[in-house]
Write an enzyme that holds these catalytic residues in place. Structure first.
Site: not given
Length: 270
Positions: A76, A120-121, A160, A162, A189
């Site tokens: 990422d 990002e971030g 987060d 994501r 992941k």
């Protein structure tokens, strides 16, 4: 590469009705795409999310060969570290380490892949990330992982955002069924790749000796997050983003994941 979603396929992957998926996407994009709920015959959707780039090192012809050495890093974007050389985050360290592992695979006759996603971030954006870094520096919070999460949530409203449920699709698109070395410390992941039917032989983490003191807080935070110690935001589609905790993947070799046939739920244009 930019994502192109086949909505019936994405709905099946998420285990929800297509009509529910369409309604959630419509609402969470502020009604920008009314066709999601008015045109059920339109099955293709271009989601307003950032794309990714795949960097390949070595013999690309070996990528779908399950017996050839293959290294994969799902990375990422880390704007502050990779562009400005900040030591407050571990992004650049992970990227360089992943490239080194890719070179080793190439030297062994295989290939290495860096899948560079623009999240990002923690997908909160670079401005939010800079605000968190500055706030933590002023408060001198050190490496306390819970204070790190609390500061991120105070500044951005979430720690987060994501989602990894579709992160394995670029690998499926390349015909990958086995990864010999997966460069990650992320349980999310790892679970997503294995759930897609891709076997992971071993994982390697960023050596602690490479961490500067200023990046220890982020490294500890990611380690705790991978164990499910913190609660991720709840997705409107399928509940908690954490899923059940999984034991750390073996550093040398471990049992093979059950291989299942799979196909990407979305396609890509490059």
């Amino acid at each position: 590469m930019e994502p192109v979603w086949h909505l019936p396929g994405v709905a099946r992957r998420f285990g929800v009705e297509e009509s529910h998926l369409r309604r959630v996407l419509y609402e969470h994009t502020g009604g920008m795409f009314p066709e999601l709920v008015t045109r059920a015959d339109l099955e293709i959707f271009l989601p307003p999310i950032n794309g990714l780039t795949i960097y390949m090192v070595g013999d690309v012809a070996t990528i779908p060969d399950p017996d050839a050495p293959l290294v994969v890093r799902l990375h990422d974007e880390s704007y502050d570290a990779e562009l400005f050389g900040s030591h407050a985050s571990t992004g650049r360290l992970w990227l360089v380490y992943g490239i080194e592992e890719c070179v080793r695979a190439a030297q062994a006759g295989g290939c290495g892949l860096i899948v560079y996603a623009r999240q990002e971030g923690n997908a909160l954006g670079e401005v939010a990330k800079f605000l968190v870094h500055n706030a933590r520096a002023k408060s001198q919070q050190g490496s306390d992982v819970r204070q790190r999460e609390e500061e991120t949530e105070r500044v951005t409203g979430a720690a987060d955002v994501r989602l990894y449920e579709l992160c394995a699709d670029p690998l499926l698109w390349l015909g990958i069924s086995r990864i010999h070395t997966f460069v990650t410390s992320s349980g999310a992941k790892t679970r997503a790749v294995q759930a897609a039917g891709i076997e992971i032989i071993k994982t390697v983490k960023l050596p602690a000796s490479l961490l500067p003191p200023s990046a220890i807080a982020e490294a500890n935070f990611k380690e705790e997050r991978s164990k499910g110690s913190f609660s991720n935001p709840v997705s409107p589609l399928f509940g908690s983003n954490n899923g059940p905790p999984v034991p750390p993947a073996p550093l040398l070799e471990g049992p093979a994941s059950p291989r299942r046939s799979g196909a990407p739920a979305h396609r890509f244009i490059s």
